[in-house]
Design an enzyme around this catalytic site. Structure first.
Site, PDB file in Angstrom:
ATOM      1  N   HIS A  19      37.157  45.595  26.478  1.00 32.15           N
ATOM      2  CA  HIS A  19      38.134  45.877  25.413  1.00 32.15           C
ATOM      3  C   HIS A  19      37.516  46.706  24.285  1.00 32.15           C
ATOM      4  O   HIS A  19      38.215  47.491  23.643  1.00 32.15           O
ATOM      5  CB  HIS A  19      38.723  44.561  24.887  1.00 32.15           C
ATOM      6  CG  HIS A  19      39.551  43.859  25.924  1.00 32.15           C
ATOM      7  ND1 HIS A  19      39.691  42.507  25.987  1.00 32.15           N
ATOM      8  CD2 HIS A  19      40.280  44.359  26.966  1.00 32.15           C
ATOM      9  CE1 HIS A  19      40.479  42.188  27.013  1.00 32.15           C
ATOM     10  NE2 HIS A  19      40.845  43.289  27.620  1.00 32.15           N
ATOM     11  N   HIS A  42      46.535  46.510  36.132  1.00 27.43           N
ATOM     12  CA  HIS A  42      46.359  45.067  36.326  1.00 27.43           C
ATOM     13  C   HIS A  42      46.417  44.435  34.934  1.00 27.43           C
ATOM     14  O   HIS A  42      45.401  44.133  34.315  1.00 27.43           O
ATOM     15  CB  HIS A  42      45.001  44.759  36.963  1.00 27.43           C
ATOM     16  CG  HIS A  42      44.835  45.299  38.353  1.00 27.43           C
ATOM     17  ND1 HIS A  42      44.796  46.648  38.630  1.00 27.43           N
ATOM     18  CD2 HIS A  42      44.688  44.668  39.546  1.00 27.43           C
ATOM     19  CE1 HIS A  42      44.627  46.812  39.937  1.00 27.43           C
ATOM     20  NE2 HIS A  42      44.567  45.628  40.519  1.00 27.43           N
ATOM     21  N   SER A 100      44.413  43.386  27.337  1.00 29.62           N
ATOM     22  CA  SER A 100      44.431  44.852  27.192  1.00 29.62           C
ATOM     23  C   SER A 100      45.804  45.384  26.752  1.00 29.62           C
ATOM     24  O   SER A 100      45.858  46.318  25.935  1.00 29.62           O
ATOM     25  CB  SER A 100      43.965  45.530  28.489  1.00 29.62           C
ATOM     26  OG  SER A 100      44.583  44.958  29.622  1.00 29.62           O
ATOM     27  N   GLU A 118      51.815  44.216  36.838  1.00 31.81           N
ATOM     28  CA  GLU A 118      51.152  42.937  37.128  1.00 31.81           C
ATOM     29  C   GLU A 118      51.831  42.383  38.383  1.00 31.81           C
ATOM     30  O   GLU A 118      53.050  42.406  38.498  1.00 31.81           O
ATOM     31  CB  GLU A 118      51.303  41.991  35.922  1.00 31.81           C
ATOM     32  CG  GLU A 118      50.938  40.555  36.143  1.00 31.81           C
ATOM     33  CD  GLU A 118      49.510  40.328  36.621  1.00 31.81           C
ATOM     34  OE1 GLU A 118      48.565  40.845  36.014  1.00 31.81           O
ATOM     35  OE2 GLU A 118      49.348  39.624  37.643  1.00 31.81           O
ATOM     36  N   GLY A 144      49.485  47.317  41.278  1.00 34.40           N
ATOM     37  CA  GLY A 144      48.914  48.357  40.424  1.00 34.40           C
ATOM     38  C   GLY A 144      48.560  49.631  41.181  1.00 34.40           C
ATOM     39  O   GLY A 144      48.602  50.732  40.612  1.00 34.40           O
ATOM     40  N   ASP A 164      41.830  47.418  36.152  1.00 31.44           N
ATOM     41  CA  ASP A 164      41.050  46.223  35.810  1.00 31.44           C
ATOM     42  C   ASP A 164      41.349  45.134  36.834  1.00 31.44           C
ATOM     43  O   ASP A 164      41.938  44.099  36.513  1.00 31.44           O
ATOM     44  CB  ASP A 164      41.428  45.792  34.379  1.00 31.44           C
ATOM     45  CG  ASP A 164      40.647  44.572  33.931  1.00 31.44           C
ATOM     46  OD1 ASP A 164      39.565  44.315  34.489  1.00 31.44           O
ATOM     47  OD2 ASP A 164      41.125  43.876  33.012  1.00 31.44           O
TER      48      ASP A 164
HETATM   49  C1  LIG Z   1      41.235  40.870  35.161  1.00 26.45           C
HETATM   50  S1  LIG Z   1      42.901  40.443  35.048  1.00 26.45           S
HETATM   51  C2  LIG Z   1      43.589  41.619  33.938  1.00 26.45           C
HETATM   52  C3  LIG Z   1      43.175  41.479  32.541  1.00 26.45           C
HETATM   53  C4  LIG Z   1      43.782  42.475  31.613  1.00 26.45           C
HETATM   54  N1  LIG Z   1      43.664  43.850  32.109  1.00 26.45           N
HETATM   55  C5  LIG Z   1      43.127  42.401  30.256  1.00 26.45           C
HETATM   56  O1  LIG Z   1      42.122  43.101  30.039  1.00 26.45           O
HETATM   57  O2  LIG Z   1      43.620  41.665  29.422  1.00 26.45           O
HETATM   58  C6  LIG Z   1      43.534  41.045  36.562  1.00 26.45           C
HETATM   59  C7  LIG Z   1      45.032  40.835  36.747  1.00 26.45           C
HETATM   60  O3  LIG Z   1      45.440  41.601  37.880  1.00 26.45           O
HETATM   61  C8  LIG Z   1      46.468  40.899  38.550  1.00 26.45           C
HETATM   62  N2  LIG Z   1      46.498  41.497  39.913  1.00 26.45           N
HETATM   63  C9  LIG Z   1      45.758  41.203  40.999  1.00 26.45           C
HETATM   64  N3  LIG Z   1      46.002  42.078  41.990  1.00 26.45           N
HETATM   65  C10 LIG Z   1      46.912  42.974  41.500  1.00 26.45           C
HETATM   66  C11 LIG Z   1      47.526  44.141  42.024  1.00 26.45           C
HETATM   67  N4  LIG Z   1      47.281  44.572  43.262  1.00 26.45           N
HETATM   68  N5  LIG Z   1      48.373  44.826  41.223  1.00 26.45           N
HETATM   69  C12 LIG Z   1      48.645  44.403  39.948  1.00 26.45           C
HETATM   70  N6  LIG Z   1      48.091  43.298  39.414  1.00 26.45           N
HETATM   71  C13 LIG Z   1      47.234  42.606  40.180  1.00 26.45           C
HETATM   72  C14 LIG Z   1      46.038  39.457  38.465  1.00 26.45           C
HETATM   73  O4  LIG Z   1      47.162  38.600  38.627  1.00 26.45           O
HETATM   74  C15 LIG Z   1      45.462  39.418  37.037  1.00 26.45           C
HETATM   75  O5  LIG Z   1      46.427  39.020  36.108  1.00 26.45           O
END
Ligand SMILES: C[S@@+](CC[C@H](N)C(=O)[O-])C[C@H]1O[C@@H](n2cnc3c(N)ncnc32)[C@H](O)[C@@H]1O
Length: 279
Positions: A19, A42, A100, A118, A144, A164
């Site tokens: 971040h 993500h 994020s 998401e 994503g 991410d």
């Molecule tokens: C590391 S976290 C994201 C944190 C966020 N970017 C932040 O910095 O606050 C990863 C997220 O991706 C989601 N996720 C997993 N596979 C995904 C995909 N193929 N497409 C979109 N989201 C996905 C998970 O449910 C999770 O909420």
């Protein structure tokens, strides 16, 4: 199956690293008047309650944002990041940690545009709750990697894509390299920030080789580790930035050095900033 829940890790050292760099990338985009586009593939839930039982289980945030919260000597480059966390906690007690999407929202100007995707249904519902309805924000329950196809290139022709992933599937590194190649074919001039955990040496060498093989130029690699290599949790993490803004490398190095001094456990780990592929 999506088993990863970011609430267990919110505000940990990896979030601080990611971040802090994210804010610098968005601040740089705002240097020009022209609107920008931001895609967070993500997105997570947008805001994390650190008193929740999941966050309390290992209390990872204590060795992340918790170590910065009361510091009075925060460098200027970190101020936008700390301001974003403070904005969630107007009573000056650290309870909520912004994801994020909310960090980006706080830095966006009226003409800028944001797409958040998401895939976890529960997290998507929370994300909608914390991001609300706003004209400049689109929130979608979507893979994503599909979003990269659906939304690139953006009409603004300038902006940032944050990838991410939760790395909860085998071969995620290879998947990201392929997704980056395809996204870059659609939009070669965009900036891409890709977060990753530091894993076994062989996996990291393989990832670097796969990314090099895409043929994409101008890729900055930033790596940050704070734990001994034999630690039970990931010792560190990294970010690849394709098409970083001017002077981003020179800005990131001292920022990460400062963060490392603030967060390193018994002097373990270190910081590495280098070009994976030059211009
Ligand atoms: C590391 S976290 C994201 C944190 C966020 N970017 C932040 O910095 O606050 C990863 C997220 O991706 C989601 N996720 C997993 N596979 C995904 C995909 N193929 N497409 C979109 N989201 C996905 C998970 O449910 C999770 O909420």
């Amino acid at each position: 199956m999506l088993s990863y829940r970011h609430l267990f890790h919110a505000g940990n050292f990896a979030d601080v690293f990611k971040h802090a760099l994210l804010t610098r990338l968005l601040v740089a985009l705002a240097h020009k008047d022209k609107p920008y586009f931001y895609l967070d593939t993500h997105a997570g839930i947008g805001r994390y309650d650190l008193t929740h039982a999941w966050a309390q289980k290992v209390r990872e945030y204590e060795n992340g944002i918790g170590r910065l919260w009361d510091r009075k000597d925060i460098p200027a480059a970190l101020a936008p990041y700390l301001d974003a966390v403070k904005a969630e906690n107007p009573d000056h007690k650290l309870r909520f940690y912004p994801g994020s999407p909310r960090i980006a929202r706080g830095l966006m100007r009226p003409g800028d545009r944001m797409v958040l995707t998401e895939l976890n249904k529960t997290d998507f519902a929370d994300l909608c709750k914390w991001m609300g309805r706003e004209q400049q924000t689109v929130i979608q329950l979507l893979d994503g990697y599909q979003a990269l196809k659906a939304y690139l290139p953006p009409k603004e022709r300038r902006g940032l894509v944050l990838i991410d992933s939760s790395f909860d599937r085998a071969k995620e590194f290879a998947r990201i390299a392929t997704a980056l190649k395809e996204a870059h074919e659609r939009w070669a001039t965009g900036t891409y920030a890709i977060w990753y955990p530091l894993m076994a040496h062989g996996a990291m060498v393989g990832f670097a080789r796969d990314v090099e093989k895409t043929g994409i130029r101008k890729i900055l690699r930033l790596e940050f580790s704070i734990m001994p290599e034999n630690s039970p949790v990931i010792p560190g993490c990294g970010m690849l930035v394709v098409n970083p803004p001017w002077q981003f490398k020179d800005e990131a190095q001292p920022l990460l050095d400062w963060l490392w001094r603030a967060l390193s456990v018994d002097g373990a780990g270190g910081v590495k900033v280098d070009w994976l592929v030059r211009e």
